[in-house]
Structures are given as structure tokens and as C-alpha cells.
Design a protein around this motif. Sequence first.
Motif, PDB file in Angstrom:
ATOM      1  N   ASP A  71     -12.335  -6.040 -21.060  1.00 20.46           N
ATOM      2  CA  ASP A  71     -12.274  -4.582 -20.937  1.00 20.46           C
ATOM      3  C   ASP A  71     -12.866  -3.869 -22.142  1.00 20.46           C
ATOM      4  OD1 ASP A  71     -10.959  -4.874 -18.499  1.00 20.46           O
ATOM      5  OD2 ASP A  71      -8.994  -4.990 -19.483  1.00 20.46           O
ATOM      6  N   ASP A  72     -13.557  -4.608 -22.987  1.00 23.67           N
ATOM      7  CA  ASP A  72     -14.098  -4.013 -24.226  1.00 23.67           C
ATOM      8  C   ASP A  72     -15.465  -4.621 -24.499  1.00 23.67           C
ATOM      9  OD1 ASP A  72     -14.541  -2.760 -26.603  1.00 23.67           O
ATOM     10  OD2 ASP A  72     -12.975  -3.818 -27.736  1.00 23.67           O
ATOM     11  N   MET A  73     -16.499  -4.066 -23.882  1.00 17.90           N
ATOM     12  CA  MET A  73     -17.843  -4.607 -24.072  1.00 17.90           C
ATOM     13  C   MET A  73     -18.351  -4.376 -25.497  1.00 17.90           C
ATOM     14  SD  MET A  73     -18.308  -6.052 -21.289  1.00 17.90           S
ATOM     15  CE  MET A  73     -19.963  -6.613 -21.672  1.00 17.90           C
ATOM     16  N   ASP A  74     -17.963  -3.254 -26.103  1.00 22.59           N
ATOM     17  CA  ASP A  74     -18.349  -3.018 -27.493  1.00 22.59           C
ATOM     18  C   ASP A  74     -17.722  -4.048 -28.414  1.00 22.59           C
ATOM     19  OD1 ASP A  74     -19.847  -0.862 -26.732  1.00 22.59           O
ATOM     20  OD2 ASP A  74     -18.293   0.630 -27.176  1.00 22.59           O
ATOM     21  N   GLY A  75     -16.482  -4.391 -28.130  1.00 22.45           N
ATOM     22  CA  GLY A  75     -15.816  -5.412 -28.925  1.00 22.45           C
ATOM     23  C   GLY A  75     -16.475  -6.773 -28.776  1.00 22.45           C
ATOM     24  N   LEU A  76     -16.929  -7.091 -27.560  1.00 21.80           N
ATOM     25  CA  LEU A  76     -17.626  -8.360 -27.333  1.00 21.80           C
ATOM     26  C   LEU A  76     -18.950  -8.385 -28.090  1.00 21.80           C
ATOM     27  CD1 LEU A  76     -17.874 -11.058 -25.879  1.00 21.80           C
ATOM     28  CD2 LEU A  76     -18.883  -9.846 -23.927  1.00 21.80           C
ATOM     29  N   SER A  77     -19.682  -7.264 -28.066  1.00 22.27           N
ATOM     30  CA  SER A  77     -20.948  -7.196 -28.806  1.00 22.27           C
ATOM     31  C   SER A  77     -20.719  -7.360 -30.300  1.00 22.27           C
ATOM     32  CB  SER A  77     -21.639  -5.866 -28.512  1.00 22.27           C
ATOM     33  OG  SER A  77     -22.827  -5.738 -29.261  1.00 22.27           O
ATOM     34  N   THR A  78     -19.676  -6.715 -30.819  1.00 25.99           N
ATOM     35  CA  THR A  78     -19.353  -6.848 -32.243  1.00 25.99           C
ATOM     36  C   THR A  78     -18.981  -8.278 -32.591  1.00 25.99           C
ATOM     37  OG1 THR A  78     -18.571  -4.553 -32.298  1.00 25.99           O
ATOM     38  CG2 THR A  78     -17.875  -5.995 -34.098  1.00 25.99           C
ATOM     39  N   GLU A  79     -18.252  -8.941 -31.706  1.00 26.84           N
ATOM     40  CA  GLU A  79     -17.849 -10.329 -31.944  1.00 26.84           C
ATOM     41  C   GLU A  79     -19.059 -11.256 -31.974  1.00 26.84           C
ATOM     42  OE1 GLU A  79     -15.556 -13.816 -32.385  1.00 26.84           O
ATOM     43  OE2 GLU A  79     -15.142 -11.703 -32.770  1.00 26.84           O
ATOM     44  N   MET A  80     -20.038 -11.035 -31.107  1.00 23.68           N
ATOM     45  CA  MET A  80     -21.232 -11.874 -31.087  1.00 23.68           C
ATOM     46  C   MET A  80     -22.077 -11.651 -32.334  1.00 23.68           C
ATOM     47  SD  MET A  80     -20.497 -13.446 -28.434  1.00 23.68           S
ATOM     48  CE  MET A  80     -21.896 -14.538 -28.532  1.00 23.68           C
ATOM     49  N   ILE A  81     -22.162 -10.411 -32.804  1.00 23.29           N
ATOM     50  CA  ILE A  81     -22.898 -10.134 -34.043  1.00 23.29           C
ATOM     51  C   ILE A  81     -22.216 -10.812 -35.225  1.00 23.29           C
ATOM     52  CG2 ILE A  81     -23.557  -8.297 -35.645  1.00 23.29           C
ATOM     53  CD1 ILE A  81     -23.953  -6.479 -33.228  1.00 23.29           C
ATOM     54  N   ARG A  82     -20.896 -10.728 -35.261  1.00 21.96           N
ATOM     55  CA  ARG A  82     -20.152 -11.371 -36.355  1.00 21.96           C
ATOM     56  C   ARG A  82     -20.342 -12.886 -36.331  1.00 21.96           C
ATOM     57  NH1 ARG A  82     -16.076 -14.311 -37.404  1.00 21.96           N
ATOM     58  NH2 ARG A  82     -15.748 -14.631 -35.168  1.00 21.96           N
ATOM     59  N   GLN A  83     -20.369 -13.465 -35.133  1.00 21.88           N
ATOM     60  CA  GLN A  83     -20.563 -14.913 -35.014  1.00 21.88           C
ATOM     61  C   GLN A  83     -21.953 -15.319 -35.503  1.00 21.88           C
ATOM     62  OE1 GLN A  83     -19.313 -16.833 -31.291  1.00 21.88           O
ATOM     63  NE2 GLN A  83     -21.299 -17.870 -31.231  1.00 21.88           N
ATOM     64  N   LYS A  84     -22.976 -14.547 -35.129  1.00 22.60           N
ATOM     65  CA  LYS A  84     -24.328 -14.860 -35.579  1.00 22.60           C
ATOM     66  C   LYS A  84     -24.439 -14.739 -37.095  1.00 22.60           C
ATOM     67  CE  LYS A  84     -29.179 -13.527 -35.041  1.00 22.60           C
ATOM     68  NZ  LYS A  84     -30.149 -12.643 -34.347  1.00 22.60           N
ATOM     69  N   TYR A  85     -23.846 -13.698 -37.668  1.00 22.64           N
ATOM     70  CA  TYR A  85     -23.876 -13.522 -39.119  1.00 22.64           C
ATOM     71  C   TYR A  85     -23.223 -14.714 -39.823  1.00 22.64           C
ATOM     72  CZ  TYR A  85     -22.932 -11.460 -43.703  1.00 22.64           C
ATOM     73  OH  TYR A  85     -22.866 -11.229 -45.054  1.00 22.64           O
ATOM     74  N   ARG A  86     -22.116 -15.188 -39.272  1.00 20.26           N
ATOM     75  CA  ARG A  86     -21.413 -16.315 -39.889  1.00 20.26           C
ATOM     76  C   ARG A  86     -22.251 -17.598 -39.822  1.00 20.26           C
ATOM     77  NH1 ARG A  86     -15.968 -17.389 -41.034  1.00 20.26           N
ATOM     78  NH2 ARG A  86     -15.421 -19.606 -41.006  1.00 20.26           N
ATOM     79  N   LEU A  87     -22.937 -17.814 -38.714  1.00 18.72           N
ATOM     80  CA  LEU A  87     -23.769 -19.009 -38.569  1.00 18.72           C
ATOM     81  C   LEU A  87     -24.954 -18.968 -39.538  1.00 18.72           C
ATOM     82  CD1 LEU A  87     -23.746 -19.303 -34.688  1.00 18.72           C
ATOM     83  CD2 LEU A  87     -22.452 -20.698 -36.310  1.00 18.72           C
ATOM     84  N   LEU A  88     -25.607 -17.812 -39.669  1.00 19.03           N
ATOM     85  CA  LEU A  88     -26.713 -17.693 -40.616  1.00 19.03           C
ATOM     86  C   LEU A  88     -26.214 -17.836 -42.050  1.00 19.03           C
ATOM     87  CD1 LEU A  88     -28.717 -14.744 -39.021  1.00 19.03           C
ATOM     88  CD2 LEU A  88     -29.294 -17.170 -38.979  1.00 19.03           C
ATOM     89  N   GLN A  93     -14.354 -15.936 -24.740  1.00 18.18           N
ATOM     90  CA  GLN A  93     -14.706 -14.641 -25.327  1.00 18.18           C
ATOM     91  C   GLN A  93     -14.806 -13.570 -24.246  1.00 18.18           C
ATOM     92  OE1 GLN A  93     -18.299 -15.927 -27.322  1.00 18.18           O
ATOM     93  NE2 GLN A  93     -17.290 -15.972 -29.323  1.00 18.18           N
ATOM     94  N   LYS A  94     -15.374 -13.908 -23.091  1.00 21.53           N
ATOM     95  CA  LYS A  94     -15.468 -12.930 -21.997  1.00 21.53           C
ATOM     96  C   LYS A  94     -14.080 -12.502 -21.539  1.00 21.53           C
ATOM     97  CE  LYS A  94     -19.888 -14.624 -20.158  1.00 21.53           C
ATOM     98  NZ  LYS A  94     -20.559 -15.258 -18.996  1.00 21.53           N
ATOM     99  N   GLN A  95     -13.154 -13.441 -21.467  1.00 18.39           N
ATOM    100  CA  GLN A  95     -11.802 -13.118 -21.039  1.00 18.39           C
ATOM    101  C   GLN A  95     -11.090 -12.266 -22.076  1.00 18.39           C
ATOM    102  OE1 GLN A  95     -10.627 -13.725 -18.117  1.00 18.39           O
ATOM    103  NE2 GLN A  95      -8.534 -12.944 -18.451  1.00 18.39           N
ATOM    104  N   LYS A  96     -11.328 -12.550 -23.333  1.00 16.42           N
ATOM    105  CA  LYS A  96     -10.662 -11.809 -24.412  1.00 16.42           C
ATOM    106  C   LYS A  96     -11.148 -10.366 -24.467  1.00 16.42           C
ATOM    107  CE  LYS A  96      -9.908 -11.947 -29.422  1.00 16.42           C
ATOM    108  NZ  LYS A  96     -10.185 -12.687 -30.671  1.00 16.42           N
TER     109      LYS A  96
END
Length: 519
Positions: free
Chosen positions: A229-246, A223-226
Amino acid sequence: VAMGSAPPGAQGGTRGSLRPGGLRPGGAPAQRPGTSTSTGPGRGAGGNAGGPPDRAMFGTRQLDRTSNNRDNRGGGGGNRGGGGRSSMGGPAIPLPKASENAWKRVQTEELSRKEKLERDVRALLNKIAPENLNKVVRQMADIDIRSKEEMEQVTNLICKNALEARHYSATYAGMIVTLHEKYPEFPGENEGDKPQDFKRILLNTVQEEYERLPRTMAPTEEQKQKFKDDMDGLSTEMIRQKYRLLANMTFIGNLYLRNMLSMKVVQQVLKELVDNEPDGTLPDELRIHCACELLTTIGITFEEDPKGGKKFLDSRFCPRLAELAKFAKQDKFSMHCWSTIMDVLDLRKANWRKKVLREEATTKSEVSQQRRKEERGETLVIIAGAKPKTVADRTRPRPSPGPSPAPTEVVPTALGQAVKDQVVKYVDYFAEDNDAADLAKSWGTLPPHDSVKLMDFMLQKMFDGKKMIPETLAALLGAGAVKKEALQQAYDATMKEISDIEKDCPEAPRLVKRISELL
């Protein structure tokens, strides 16, 4: 401006120049500065005799409505907008030619069977809602599934939608209950393997999703490699992952409430989520949040499960949560994690009663009922983890009601929560003092209710662990506080589902026999 007096600086500053509705005394329209109250010939604003008044305030002129030609707006040849579209009697204007990359409909004959199956299933899943659940379930059940691979394809689409739309988790779980009975089963891949049916394939899919639960919420190297250059995109991806797990925890809980998962499986999931890591470190906050989400979803049903839910909570899970809350006080977890733990522990102390914060889809009638309660100032409270009605419960034919009540009698269409709470309280009182006379007297104070639905509710509580229900019904029948006909209708409806009830309540045959003796 006070009504009946002119504003400072207005023309005609005498009393009575402004009235409600803009009328002068006597009914004439109030005159604005620089305008005229008459539209007759020779009376237009600005001395424009015989013509329409000048609407200089808006930079336009009022339309001349004396002409019969209504298509002279914008001038020129009777065309609206100045010669754009032809009038009804004129020649038709041809459409422009389509461009080379214009959209074209894909013919269904070009789709493979796999693509067509995915399209049909997606179309139905996109329409699903509590209002049309039964209709969509019937259409899903009519889909022709010919192989195990097609069954897996349908199952994956259902699980994907359930994890992307968390508030629809209960709706999808209700649909799964019926599809399990409708879809065929296919032989195992190897000789001696168990047949593969819809339920087994679904649980395998849910288990695979659970096993992908990360040990920590920190982003992976991939995920860091993907998103390097887009820290906002990484933050959005982590939020989406947490939502999916819950959402997966909510989905697992709803499957348990509908008897699609066993008590043993849920206990194992809860234990793994809050136990220490193999290296002895504390579990990640994400796993604690998942455990709290799961327990909030199954709540009272899990605790009242005769297979040991209360014992597991008392001896294992709740003490572990309290221990983790102490670590949070030592700054080893965030305060958000601490508040989540305390919310679950407080919810259990409150007998799983909580204020309604709708996170799942509801029908229009339920929304209307909630709004009416809010208007009356009532506190909206639900029981966390209460066993819901399955699709089969909603579609089964209800017993024919007795004779119509008198016109003055109001029979509610649903059994209110207030009635349920009072009934449970009266049963507990009777279990303590065994006073049939006091029970019958208290029973007469219940608000208006549907007798058949009340008997059905009492039978459900009996299977959920209220062992004194048969004795309570016997006392009520003896005092004439309840009608035997209502109990008979509820009993007949329950017997149609006795095979499913016995899975959760081993004592169901003995309890049913006791009720049949009363009848």
C-alpha cells in the motif's frame, strides 16, 4: 537613483539632498519624509515635545533612554516582558514539577556488557573523520574484547557504518588496517580450526554481505507484500538497497587497496558480476553497476598488480564490458548502464586519471588545497584506485630532516601531483634512451619539492612495477642531482614496512638489495 540628485516626488527636490551614507552636504543626516533629524527636547516627530519620537512606520514608540532603569521594557514592576522573569534582586521563581513521562537518564550500571560495548563502539564510530582518525583508532584499540562473539559484534557495527556512509568507506578501511594488528585472536570452535582474528571475522562479514547481492534489482515478493500500500516506500527501499550494494563494492575495493583482500578474490568477484546467469541470460544492470564501481575503486593498483591484474583486464574483463555495451545498444540495457560501462573503459584508456568528484571524506587541509587549485584555475585530477596511505603510514615517525634550508628557500609540506607526474615521465624517458646527462638536466627543472618524500615516492613506484627506478637513482646519484641522505631516510622508512610490501611485490627483496648497494 543617481547619487547627488533627489528622487522624483521627494521632499526638497534640490540637488544634494541625498549623499552616500545618507548624509547631507556638511555631514548632517538626510531627512526622511515625515521625520525629524533632531532628537532634542521639543523637536520630536509629530510635535511630541519633550518625548521620544513616534516611530509610526513600525507601529511602535522608540524607547525612552533617558531613564536609568533598563528593566522597564514592557512596563510593570521592573520586569522585562511585563512581569515574566523577576529582576536580579527579586525572589527566585521555582521550576515546575516534572511530569510522569519526563525523560530520565539511564544509569550505566543497568546496561549489560553487550549493551555497553555496543554503546561505546557506536559513540566512537559516530565521531570518526579523516581529521581525528588516529585518535579514534587508538580509542577503538583500547576497547577490551574478551571473546569471539564480542569481536563479531564490533566487526558488524563497523561494517554497518561503512555501508551506510559510503563516502567514509576509505576512512573505515584505514581504521581496520590498524585494528587488525591491535585486537587479539581467539581459538577456533573445533579442534584444528584456524584461530579467529579480527581480519578473518571481518572478511566473513563482508563475504556474507556480498552473497546477499540479489540476482536482479526487481523487488522480492516479501518487499512487495511489505509495501503493498506504499509504492513510494517501496521505491525508497529499492534505492536504499542499491546504495548499500554499491557501498559494499566500494568497501571491498578499499580493503583490497590496503592488502586486506587478495587479487584472486577480487578477480573472482569481478568475474561473477559480469558473467551470464546460470540459465544463459544476461546479468542484471545492478550487477554491472557493482562491477564498474569496484573496478573504479581499485583502478590503477589492480592493473599494475604483478599478480596478473593487467592480464585479467585485457583478456577477460574489459572485452566482456565492451560486449555488454553492444547489448545496451540493442536496447537490452538502459542508456545509463551503457554510459557507466563506457565511463570505466574510457577511464582506463586515460590511465585512470579522472577529474575530482569527491565522494569520500577529506581533511580540512585537503579541502583548502583543492580550493586554492580551483582559484588558480587548475584542473583537479586524481588517479582512480591509487594506493592510499594506511593509518600506520600516517602514525609512523618520519625520519629526522636534515639541516634547515635557507630562509629564502620554500620547501613544500606535500609532494604535488605535478612533481609526481614529471618524475614518472623522466623515469620512462630514461628507460627508453638511457641518457643520464639528459635525465640530470631534466631533473633540475622540477618544481620545489621535499627530497625525502620524492625518494619515498620513487621507492613506492619501484614496488608497484617501475623496474628502472634503481638504475634511475644510480644515474641521479652519479650526476649529483639527488642527495644520498634523502634516499637513505626514505630507504630506512621503507624497511620498516618491508614485510607488508613483500606480500604484494615478490621481487621486493631483490629491489631493496639493489637500493642498498647504491647507499
